[in-house]
Scaffold this motif. Structure first.
Motif, PDB file in Angstrom:
ATOM      1  N   ARG A   1       0.726  10.627  16.201  1.00 55.67           N
ATOM      2  CA  ARG A   1      -0.612   9.669  16.553  1.00 55.67           C
ATOM      3  C   ARG A   1      -1.305   9.159  14.759  1.00 55.67           C
ATOM      4  O   ARG A   1      -1.636   8.372  15.148  1.00 55.67           O
ATOM      5  N   ALA A   2      -0.971   9.961  14.394  1.00 52.00           N
ATOM      6  CA  ALA A   2      -1.377   9.858  12.659  1.00 52.00           C
ATOM      7  C   ALA A   2      -0.517   8.181  12.412  1.00 52.00           C
ATOM      8  O   ALA A   2      -1.046   7.171  11.768  1.00 52.00           O
ATOM      9  N   GLU A   3       1.452   8.289  12.823  1.00 50.48           N
ATOM     10  CA  GLU A   3       1.845   7.734  12.792  1.00 50.48           C
ATOM     11  C   GLU A   3       1.164   6.266  13.335  1.00 50.48           C
ATOM     12  O   GLU A   3       1.169   4.610  12.233  1.00 50.48           O
ATOM     13  N   SER A   4       1.091   5.591  14.521  1.00 57.56           N
ATOM     14  CA  SER A   4       0.302   5.344  15.331  1.00 57.56           C
ATOM     15  C   SER A   4      -0.530   4.414  14.819  1.00 57.56           C
ATOM     16  O   SER A   4      -1.122   3.027  14.595  1.00 57.56           O
ATOM     17  N   ILE A   5      -1.826   5.031  14.499  1.00 58.32           N
ATOM     18  CA  ILE A   5      -2.986   4.832  13.205  1.00 58.32           C
ATOM     19  C   ILE A   5      -2.256   4.208  11.666  1.00 58.32           C
ATOM     20  O   ILE A   5      -2.737   2.396  11.982  1.00 58.32           O
ATOM     21  N   LEU A   6      -1.358   4.122  11.692  1.00 55.98           N
ATOM     22  CA  LEU A   6      -0.949   3.862  10.217  1.00 55.98           C
ATOM     23  C   LEU A   6      -0.954   2.433   9.961  1.00 55.98           C
ATOM     24  O   LEU A   6      -0.729   1.654   9.072  1.00 55.98           O
ATOM     25  N   ARG A   7       0.128   2.701  11.524  1.00 53.54           N
ATOM     26  CA  ARG A   7       1.275   1.618  11.545  1.00 53.54           C
ATOM     27  C   ARG A   7       0.255   0.111  11.409  1.00 53.54           C
ATOM     28  O   ARG A   7       0.270  -1.430  11.006  1.00 53.54           O
ATOM     29  N   SER A   8      -0.676   0.571  12.294  1.00 58.55           N
ATOM     30  CA  SER A   8      -1.394  -0.008  13.030  1.00 58.55           C
ATOM     31  C   SER A   8      -2.476  -1.134  11.557  1.00 58.55           C
ATOM     32  O   SER A   8      -2.991  -2.105  11.036  1.00 58.55           O
ATOM     33  N   VAL A   9      -2.502  -0.109  10.519  1.00 55.95           N
ATOM     34  CA  VAL A   9      -3.584  -0.515   9.467  1.00 55.95           C
ATOM     35  C   VAL A   9      -2.600  -1.270   8.360  1.00 55.95           C
ATOM     36  O   VAL A   9      -2.650  -2.058   8.225  1.00 55.95           O
ATOM     37  N   LEU A  10      -1.135  -1.385   8.694  1.00 52.06           N
ATOM     38  CA  LEU A  10      -0.571  -1.336   7.645  1.00 52.06           C
ATOM     39  C   LEU A  10      -0.177  -3.161   8.031  1.00 52.06           C
ATOM     40  O   LEU A  10       0.557  -3.893   7.680  1.00 52.06           O
TER      41      LEU A  10
ATOM     42  N   ASP B   1      -0.257  -3.890   2.089  1.00 50.09           N
ATOM     43  CA  ASP B   1       0.020  -3.642   0.453  1.00 50.09           C
ATOM     44  C   ASP B   1      -0.732  -1.910   0.324  1.00 50.09           C
ATOM     45  O   ASP B   1      -1.158  -2.162  -0.368  1.00 50.09           O
ATOM     46  N   GLN B   2      -1.380  -1.507   1.251  1.00 49.49           N
ATOM     47  CA  GLN B   2      -2.834  -0.928   1.421  1.00 49.49           C
ATOM     48  C   GLN B   2      -1.350   0.917   0.831  1.00 49.49           C
ATOM     49  O   GLN B   2      -0.617   1.509   2.068  1.00 49.49           O
ATOM     50  N   SER B   3      -1.889   0.790  -0.576  1.00 44.69           N
ATOM     51  CA  SER B   3      -0.741   2.490  -0.786  1.00 44.69           C
ATOM     52  C   SER B   3      -1.274   3.266  -0.164  1.00 44.69           C
ATOM     53  O   SER B   3      -0.329   4.476   0.231  1.00 44.69           O
ATOM     54  N   HIS B   4      -2.360   3.557  -0.402  1.00 42.92           N
ATOM     55  CA  HIS B   4      -3.343   4.845   1.092  1.00 42.92           C
ATOM     56  C   HIS B   4      -2.553   5.507   1.893  1.00 42.92           C
ATOM     57  O   HIS B   4      -1.698   5.948   2.563  1.00 42.92           O
ATOM     58  N   ALA B   5      -2.136   4.041   3.195  1.00 42.40           N
ATOM     59  CA  ALA B   5      -1.924   4.067   4.198  1.00 42.40           C
ATOM     60  C   ALA B   5      -0.090   4.804   4.162  1.00 42.40           C
ATOM     61  O   ALA B   5       0.479   4.833   5.284  1.00 42.40           O
ATOM     62  N   LEU B   6       0.627   3.462   3.083  1.00 43.09           N
ATOM     63  CA  LEU B   6       1.892   4.220   3.433  1.00 43.09           C
ATOM     64  C   LEU B   6       2.092   4.987   3.172  1.00 43.09           C
ATOM     65  O   LEU B   6       3.241   6.263   3.287  1.00 43.09           O
ATOM     66  N   ALA B   7       1.817   5.793   1.346  1.00 46.22           N
ATOM     67  CA  ALA B   7       2.161   7.268   1.200  1.00 46.22           C
ATOM     68  C   ALA B   7       1.416   8.301   2.883  1.00 46.22           C
ATOM     69  O   ALA B   7       2.931   8.877   2.847  1.00 46.22           O
ATOM     70  N   SER B   8       0.459   8.271   3.111  1.00 48.70           N
ATOM     71  CA  SER B   8       0.504   8.408   4.415  1.00 48.70           C
ATOM     72  C   SER B   8       1.169   9.149   4.760  1.00 48.70           C
ATOM     73  O   SER B   8       1.671   9.358   5.867  1.00 48.70           O
ATOM     74  N   LEU B   9       1.741   7.426   5.751  1.00 46.67           N
ATOM     75  CA  LEU B   9       3.054   6.637   6.806  1.00 46.67           C
ATOM     76  C   LEU B   9       4.414   7.654   6.527  1.00 46.67           C
ATOM     77  O   LEU B   9       4.841   8.314   7.019  1.00 46.67           O
ATOM     78  N   ALA B  10       4.106   8.051   4.727  1.00 42.41           N
ATOM     79  CA  ALA B  10       5.534   8.845   4.319  1.00 42.41           C
ATOM     80  C   ALA B  10       5.191   9.393   4.949  1.00 42.41           C
ATOM     81  O   ALA B  10       6.624  10.756   5.508  1.00 42.41           O
ATOM     82  N   LEU B  11       4.258  10.705   5.236  1.00 48.09           N
ATOM     83  CA  LEU B  11       3.966  11.754   4.387  1.00 48.09           C
ATOM     84  C   LEU B  11       4.390  12.414   7.047  1.00 48.09           C
ATOM     85  O   LEU B  11       4.917  12.979   7.428  1.00 48.09           O
TER      86      LEU B  11
END
Length: 345
Positions: free
Chosen positions: A173-182, A187-197
């Motif tokens: 679910r976190a991944e789905s939200i983060l991909r929507s942000v991206l 180029d949102q670095s916090h979103a990219l790093a969190s998506l990596a986790l």
């Protein structure tokens, strides 16, 4: 528009001193006229000025009057919530974690009152969510972040906060939200790093590594992002790459708990517990003023025990006891050390 509260942004910009001109140091004993319309705004501005300059007593006095005479105006409750939040932050910085959490809960109660009258404010929902999270009320925090996402769809912060709350329990679910942000902010670095986790938690290590590299290229010297990327490297078995990122941080950052913990875990994974112990020792020295500094002393003791440094482990245990570490915490640490056989005759 209400401020979105983040720990790094709690000290608000000063309001001009002219707002305070004509205000005596002592509250007037004369009965003041009822607050209406424009006078409410001026009262809130004055309270903001006192809050900014640290004069909590005057701020409280003004806000009490605002809330009494304008009970349907959510701004007074929101500002009172911020006042209590400041106290919580101060307690947390001193290491009084339990007291800070209670203070955050008091703050959240004021935010809940404000929301009754301002439920359509995305900024207020976001602020209330952050306070709820600080208070350990994760379900309420997540609900408020979701509300903020709906009210301010162009603001990535509510989505980032919601995703970070979900990383450990619902990484998909976190991944789905983060991909929507991206999609909206590639180029949102916090979103990219969190998506990596999030990807790593689902076993997609190669994708996580690629995302971490992209986040690092964008992040520059953003400390929080670098620590998250180091964690991705460590969990993927790339401890030396993680250490390369962490040991390059400034001393004052490297000695704080979030970085020290990652550094110690990396050294442990590499079979070098003495270095892990030194990381915790540095953390202790930088935070010795905190009421909970004993936590760092106990971690240093345990790492030194793993490194077969009996005298150093004993010294750190003694330090923790001198700092009034809870008996149960000391005994649990002694038990773990005893299982290692270090203190056996």
């Amino acid at each position: 528009m209400f401020r979105i509260i983040a720990v790094a942004c709690l000290m608000f910009a000063g309001v001009t001193a002219s707002l305070l001109s004509g205000c005596s140091d002592e509250p007037s004993n004369e009965e003041a006229a009822p607050l209406i319309g424009e006078s409410i705004r001026h009262s809130l501005e004055a309270a903001e000025s006192y809050l900014t300059t640290g004069n909590e007593a005057h701020a409280r006095s003004i806000l009490a009057k605002v809330m009494e005479q304008a009970p349907d105006d959510g701004r007074g409750y929101e500002m009172m919530g911020r006042l209590e939040l400041r106290r919580g932050i101060e307690l947390r910085e001193l290491g009084l974690i339990d007291s800070a959490r209670e203070q955050f809960r008091d703050s959240f109660l004021w935010y809940e009152k404000a929301l009754r009258f301002m439920e359509k404010s995305g900024g207020l929902c976001q602020s209330a969510g952050e306070v709820a999270q600080l208070a350990g009320l994760d379900e309420k925090a997540l609900s408020l972040y979701m509300s903020a996402m709906e009210l301010e769809p162009d603001n990535p912060k509510p989505s980032l906060c919601a995703a970070q709350l979900l990383l450990d329990t619902q990484p998909d679910r976190a991944e789905s939200i983060l991909r929507s942000v991206l999609d909206a902010h590639p180029d949102q670095s916090h979103a990219l790093a969190s998506l990596a986790l999030a990807c790593q938690a689902q076993g997609r290590d190669e994708v996580a590594a690629e995302l971490a590299s992209k986040a690092l290229a964008i992040a520059g010297d953003q400390v929080a992002v670098r620590i998250v990327i180091a964690r991705v490297h460590r969990l993927s078995g790339r401890e030396r790459e993680a250490l390369e990122l962490l040991l390059a941080l400034p001393d004052e950052v490297r000695s704080q708990e979030s970085a020290a913990s990652e550094i110690a875990l990396c050294w442990h994974s590499l079979g070098q517990p003495l270095n892990a112990g030194e990381a915790w020792a540095d953390c202790f020295r930088a935070n010795a003023y905190r009421a909970d500094a004993w936590r760092f002393a106990l971690r240093a003791a345990e790492a030194m025990a793993d490194a077969d440094r009996e005298s150093m482990a004993a010294s750190w245990l003694e330090q923790a006891v001198m700092l009034d570490a809870p008996d149960i915490e000391v005994e649990q640490t002694r038990s773990r050390i005893a299982k290692s056989g270090l203190f056996e005759d």
